[in-house]
Design a protein around this motif. Structure first.
Motif, PDB file in Angstrom:
ATOM      1  N   PHE A  79      32.956  66.453 -19.895  1.00 20.82           N
ATOM      2  CA  PHE A  79      33.234  65.024 -19.997  1.00 20.82           C
ATOM      3  C   PHE A  79      33.858  64.603 -18.667  1.00 20.82           C
ATOM      4  O   PHE A  79      34.641  65.344 -18.077  1.00 20.82           O
ATOM      5  CB  PHE A  79      34.221  64.729 -21.131  1.00 20.82           C
ATOM      6  CG  PHE A  79      34.779  63.336 -21.089  1.00 20.82           C
ATOM      7  CD1 PHE A  79      34.026  62.273 -21.560  1.00 20.82           C
ATOM      8  CD2 PHE A  79      36.037  63.079 -20.565  1.00 20.82           C
ATOM      9  CE1 PHE A  79      34.526  60.979 -21.516  1.00 20.82           C
ATOM     10  CE2 PHE A  79      36.551  61.795 -20.519  1.00 20.82           C
ATOM     11  CZ  PHE A  79      35.788  60.735 -20.996  1.00 20.82           C
ATOM     12  N   TRP A 113      32.118  56.632 -17.460  1.00 25.03           N
ATOM     13  CA  TRP A 113      32.377  57.883 -18.141  1.00 25.03           C
ATOM     14  C   TRP A 113      31.063  58.436 -18.680  1.00 25.03           C
ATOM     15  O   TRP A 113      30.076  57.725 -18.800  1.00 25.03           O
ATOM     16  CB  TRP A 113      33.406  57.710 -19.258  1.00 25.03           C
ATOM     17  CG  TRP A 113      33.017  56.720 -20.312  1.00 25.03           C
ATOM     18  CD1 TRP A 113      33.238  55.370 -20.287  1.00 25.03           C
ATOM     19  CD2 TRP A 113      32.316  56.987 -21.513  1.00 25.03           C
ATOM     20  NE1 TRP A 113      32.721  54.789 -21.415  1.00 25.03           N
ATOM     21  CE2 TRP A 113      32.151  55.765 -22.189  1.00 25.03           C
ATOM     22  CE3 TRP A 113      31.814  58.144 -22.103  1.00 25.03           C
ATOM     23  CZ2 TRP A 113      31.506  55.678 -23.409  1.00 25.03           C
ATOM     24  CZ3 TRP A 113      31.175  58.057 -23.324  1.00 25.03           C
ATOM     25  CH2 TRP A 113      31.028  56.820 -23.967  1.00 25.03           C
ATOM     26  N   PHE A 115      29.001  62.362 -20.370  1.00 28.21           N
ATOM     27  CA  PHE A 115      28.994  63.757 -20.796  1.00 28.21           C
ATOM     28  C   PHE A 115      27.865  64.483 -20.095  1.00 28.21           C
ATOM     29  O   PHE A 115      26.859  63.882 -19.731  1.00 28.21           O
ATOM     30  CB  PHE A 115      28.770  63.849 -22.320  1.00 28.21           C
ATOM     31  CG  PHE A 115      29.901  63.296 -23.122  1.00 28.21           C
ATOM     32  CD1 PHE A 115      30.965  64.107 -23.492  1.00 28.21           C
ATOM     33  CD2 PHE A 115      29.916  61.973 -23.515  1.00 28.21           C
ATOM     34  CE1 PHE A 115      32.016  63.595 -24.233  1.00 28.21           C
ATOM     35  CE2 PHE A 115      30.950  61.449 -24.255  1.00 28.21           C
ATOM     36  CZ  PHE A 115      32.008  62.266 -24.619  1.00 28.21           C
TER      37      PHE A 115
END
Length: 123
Positions: A79, A113, A115
């Motif tokens: 992450f 952001w 993953f």
């Protein structure tokens, strides 16, 4: 550069610090680490021929977490978050003022952001 003026886009100081901590977990669980990077950039001269020319000092914080070899399997999960505080500041000063009488100042990237998933094939 003009005599006696600062060199464009050359701050006096730029400091970066990165910290990463790996949790003390059994090997069977995998390796979990968390980290962050802080970057400070002093104010700096942008394009010399524009009234927008002086760019402000900036502070950026980026964070990440990674789990490698998830429960003994050959894949990793990560992450990340960039510009955690969602700071907004000009990153450059255009060069249109002397020709057109106006100028522009593009802004940095906003908070992002995401993953990542990584799988390792074979040995």
């Amino acid at each position: 550069a003009a005599v006696g003026k600062s060199l464009a886009y050359s701050p006096r100081n730029r400091v970066q610090a990165t910290l990463t901590y790996t949790l003390p977990l059994p090997v069977s669980i995998g390796e979990v680490s968390v980290g962050g990077t802080f970057v400070h950039t002093d104010k700096q001269q942008g394009n010399i021929g524009t009234p927008i020319g002086l760019l402000p000092a900036t502070d950026l914080l980026n964070l990440n977490a990674t789990w490698r070899d998830v429960v003994g399997q050959p894949f990793d999960i990560s992450f990340f978050m960039t510009n955690v505080t969602n700071e907004k500041f000009p990153v450059a000063a255009g060069g249109f003022y002397n020709s057109f009488g106006f100028d522009s100042a593009p802004i940095n990237e906003p908070r992002m952001w995401g993953f990542r998933l990584k799988y390792r094939f074979g040995e």
